[in-house]
Enzyme design. Structure first.
Site, PDB file in Angstrom:
ATOM      1  N   SER A 226      -4.025  28.535  36.782  1.00 13.01           N
ATOM      2  CA  SER A 226      -4.162  27.514  35.751  1.00 13.01           C
ATOM      3  C   SER A 226      -3.796  26.139  36.320  1.00 13.01           C
ATOM      4  O   SER A 226      -4.309  25.749  37.367  1.00 13.01           O
ATOM      5  CB  SER A 226      -3.305  27.892  34.538  1.00 13.01           C
ATOM      6  OG  SER A 226      -3.595  27.091  33.425  1.00 13.01           O
ATOM      7  N   GLU A 354     -12.989  31.403  29.939  1.00 16.17           N
ATOM      8  CA  GLU A 354     -11.864  30.523  30.232  1.00 16.17           C
ATOM      9  C   GLU A 354     -11.477  29.626  29.060  1.00 16.17           C
ATOM     10  O   GLU A 354     -10.328  29.249  28.910  1.00 16.17           O
ATOM     11  CB  GLU A 354     -12.184  29.655  31.450  1.00 16.17           C
ATOM     12  CG  GLU A 354     -12.156  30.386  32.776  1.00 16.17           C
ATOM     13  CD  GLU A 354     -10.751  30.653  33.263  1.00 16.17           C
ATOM     14  OE1 GLU A 354      -9.792  30.191  32.623  1.00 16.17           O
ATOM     15  OE2 GLU A 354     -10.611  31.336  34.288  1.00 16.17           O
ATOM     16  N   HIS A 464      -8.625  33.178  29.576  1.00 12.03           N
ATOM     17  CA  HIS A 464      -7.901  32.468  30.625  1.00 12.03           C
ATOM     18  C   HIS A 464      -6.561  33.159  30.893  1.00 12.03           C
ATOM     19  O   HIS A 464      -5.751  33.339  29.988  1.00 12.03           O
ATOM     20  CB  HIS A 464      -7.648  31.027  30.165  1.00 12.03           C
ATOM     21  CG  HIS A 464      -6.797  30.219  31.099  1.00 12.03           C
ATOM     22  ND1 HIS A 464      -7.286  29.631  32.230  1.00 12.03           N
ATOM     23  CD2 HIS A 464      -5.481  29.886  31.037  1.00 12.03           C
ATOM     24  CE1 HIS A 464      -6.308  28.969  32.832  1.00 12.03           C
ATOM     25  NE2 HIS A 464      -5.207  29.112  32.130  1.00 12.03           N
TER      26      HIS A 464
END
Length: 539
Positions: A226, A354, A464
C-alpha cells in the site's frame, strides 16, 4: 519489609531475564533481545536521535552501555480515522482486522524512530543472511511495526523451512502531518518528506549495523504494501536514482510510485495553512515555530480533524509525499522515462479489486451528477471538463462493468459504488503499476503479479491488501530476497515482464497460479495515464 523484598525480587528477575537473553554488540553497547522457538528478536532499537518536530532526523549516536531490545517501541503518532458503516459484518471484520486500516494500539510518542530485527535463532555473525526491510502501509496516516510481528515471524520461519533463511527488519517512520507536512515554510527549511527520509535513515542504519545480527548489508530487499509500497517505489527515485548501496531489490505490493506535486502547491500549502489556522498559529510572526511549540495534544487534535483515508476524499490524500528538492527532485512521471531511478530488480503486483475498500468512503454518491462532481472536484480538479467526457463512458454506471470486476450485478452496494471503486483502483493502483513496469522494464529486470484469490468477499471482492492477508506471494518473496528471482521452482514459470509481452503471474480465485497478459482494461487505464501525462503537476 515485604514491599522491599517484592521490589528486590522484581529487580533480580529483570536482571536474570536480560542476562539470559540473546545479545549482539553494537559499537560499545550490548543489545539484549528475546528468543522464541526458532526465532531471535531484537525490538524497539532507536535508529535515530530523538527528532525535533517537523525536522529531519539524524542517525543515532554510537551506542553505549546496554540496550533493552525485548519489546517494540512507541508508536509514531497516528491520525484518527473513522471507518465507514457498511452494515456488512464481513467488511467490518476485514477493516478492523487489517493493520493498515485501523489506528494501531499502543502508546504514541514523537520520539518513535525505532527498528526491529527478527532472525533465525541459529544465525551467526558469520552467516551473512539476506535481509528484507518491511515498510508498512496505512495511507501515510496510520500504521506501526508491532502489528506485523506475527507476519514477520511467520515469514522468517517459512524461509527456514524453504532452506532460504533470511532476516526480517521493520521500521517506524513519521506519519500524517508529522512526517508529510508541506508548504512554503517547510520547503524553505528543506524539511519535506520526513517520513520517507526516516525510512532512508533506517536503511542507512541497516547498512551500518545489520552485519552484527548476521545479515548481509549487500543483500537488502525493500518490501512494502500500500503506501509502504509506494514509499519503496519512491526510494528508487531519491538521490538522483543512486541507492547508495542501501538495497539491491524492491518488492512492491498494491502500490507504485504515484505522480506527485510540488510541496509548495496544492494540498501541500493547503494542509499547512489549514493546520496553522486550526491551532491558533495564524497570528504568529513565525507560524512554523508556533506549530513546533504547540503541546502535542493540541497539535494532535488538529491533525485528527483533517481528512483521512475514509473521508469523502478517500485516497486523494492531504498528507503525502511531494517534490521537495531534497528527497524528490521531480515528479516520478518525469523521472521514470528519463531513467533516473535505481537500476534494481523489481516485483510489483496488485489485487484485482484495489479500489473497493476506498469506494466505501463515498457510499453517499448515488447519482450520475454526484459521480461526475466527485471525480471532477476531488480527483481531477486540474483537468478541463471537456477532457473528461470520455471518462464517463469508460467508467459507466452499469454495475456489471465495475469493481468487484467480473461479478455481474452483485456487490452493487449503491448505484455508483462499483463505478467509483473501478475508477479509484485504476487511478491509484493498476495504472501506476503498469506505467512503472512498462518504463522500468526497458532498463532493469521486473516481474508483476495479479491476484483474484479473495474474489468471493462480499461487497469488496479481491480487495486491497488481500494478497498480504492471504500470503499469496510469501514464497515468491522469500525466493526473490534470496536469489533476486521470484520463481519458486514449483508450478508455472513466472516470466519477467516486458513491454512487448507484459505477462502476469496470476493467482486465480482457486487453483494454482497461471500466466495471463497485463492488457485488462487497456482503454480505461491508457486514458487515465495519458490524462495524467498531459496535465502534469505544476512544479
Amino acid at each position: 519489609m515485604i514491599t522491599d523484598l517484592i521490589v528486590l525480587f522484581s529487580l533480580v528477575s529483570l536482571v536474570r531475564g536480560i542476562t539470559s537473553a540473546p545479545t549482539v554488540k553494537l559499537d560499545s553497547a550490548i543489545v539484549y533481545g528475546t528468543v522464541n522457538d526458532s526465532l531471535t528478536k531484537f525490538l524497539g532499537i532507536p535508529f535515530a536521535k530523538p527528532p525535533a518536530r517537523f525536522t529531519a532526523a539524524e542517525l543515532v549516536a554510537p551506542y553505549r552501555g546496554t540496550v533493552d531490545a525485548r519489546k517494540y517501541g512507541f508508536l509514531c503518532p497516528q491520525q484518527q480515522v473513522s471507518p465507514p458503516e457498511t452494515g456488512i459484518d464481513e467488511i467490518t471484520a476485514i477493516i478492523n482486522g487489517t493493520p493498515e486500516l485501523r489506528v494501531a494500539p499502543g502508546v504514541e510518542s514523537e520520539d518513535c524512530l525505532t527498528i526491529n530485527i527478527i532472525r533465525p535463532a541459529f544465525t551467526s555473525v558469520k552467516g551473512r543472511l539476506p535481509v528484507v526491510v518491511w515498510i508498512h502501509g496505512g495511507a501515510y496516516q496510520i500504521g506501526d511495526t508491532a502489528s506485523y510481528d506475527e507476519m514477520g515471524s511467520k515469514l522468517v520461519k517459512r524461509s527456514i523451512s524453504l532452506r532460504k533463511p533470511m532476516i526480517y527488519v521493520s521500521t517506524n517512520f513519521r506519519l500524517s502531518a508529522y512526517g508529510f507536512l508541506g508548504g512554503q515554510e517547510i520547503f524553505q527549511e528543506g524539511n519535506g518528506n520526513l517520513g520517507l527520509r526516516d525510512q532512508r535513515l533506517a536503511l542507512k542504519w541497516v547498512n551500518r549495523y545489520i552485519n552484527a545480527f548476521g545479515g548481509d548489508k549487500t543483500k537488502v530487499t525493500l518490501w512494502g504494501q500500500s503506501s509502504g509500497s509506494i514509499s519503496t517505489g519512491l526510494q528508487i527515485f531519491s538521490n538522483g536514482g543512486d541507492n547508495e548501496g542501501l538495497f539491491r531489490a524492491v518488492f512492491m505490493m498494491s502500490g507504485s510510485p504515484l505522480p506527485i506535486g510540488n510541496i509548495t502547491k496544492g494540498n501541500g500549502q493547503t494542509g499547512y495553512d489549514g493546520l496553522v489556522a486550526d491551532t491558533g498559529c495564524s497570528g504568529s510572526n513565525d507560524t512554523l515555530t508556533c506549530l513546533r511549540s504547540l503541546p502535542f495534544p493540541v497539535l494532535k487534535a488538529a491533525v485528527d480533524r483533517t481528512q483521512n483515508l475514509f473521508s469523502y476524499q478517500s485516497l486523494a490524500l492531504l498528507w503525502h509525499p511531494s517534490v521537495d528538492g531534497v528527497f524528490m527532485e521531480n515528479n516520478t512521471q518525469t523521472l521514470l522515462p528519463q531513467g533516473k531511478f535505481a537500476n534494481v530488480p523489481i516485483v510489483s503486483g496488485t489485487c484485482d479489486d484495489e479500489g473497493t475498500l476506498f469506494g466505501l468512503s463515498s457510499l453517499n454518491i448515488t447519482t450520475e451528477e454526484q459521480f461526475r462532481q466527485y471525480i471532477s472536484s476531488v480527483w481531477l480538479p486540474r483537468i478541463p471538463a471537456s477532457e473528461l467526457e470520455q471518462l464517463w463512458s469508460l467508467y459507466p454506471s452499469n454495475s456489471a462493468s465495475g469493481s468487484p470486476f467480473d461479478t455481474g450485478e452483485k456487490n452493487a452496494l449503491t448505484p455508483q459504488f462499483k463505478r467509483v471503486s473501478a475508477f479509484i483502483g485504476d487511478s491509484i493502483q493498476h495504472g501506476p503499476r503498469r506505467f512503472l513496469l512498462q518504463e522500468a522494464s526497458k532498463r532493469t529486470k521486473v516481474w508483476s503479479y495479479l491476484t483474484k484469490r479473495a474474489k468471493n468477499t462480499t461487497g469488496i471482492g479481491a480487495y486491497h491488501g488481500s494478497d498480504l492477508v492471504l500470503g499469496v506471494a510469501d514464497d515468491n518473496l522469500i525466493h526473490f530476497v534470496s536469489d533476486l528471482d521470484p520463481n519458486t521452482g514449483v508450478g508455472v514459470y513466472w516470466p519477467p515482464y516486458i513491454s512487448e509481452s507484459p505477462r502476469l503471474y496470476t493467482f486465480p480465485e482457486v487453483g494454482r497460479p497461471l500466466i495471463t497478459l497485463d492488457t485488462y482494461r487497456a482503454s480505461e487505464i491508457n486514458y487515465l495515464t495519458n490524462l495524467s501525462l498531459a496535465h502534469p503537476f505544476v512544479l
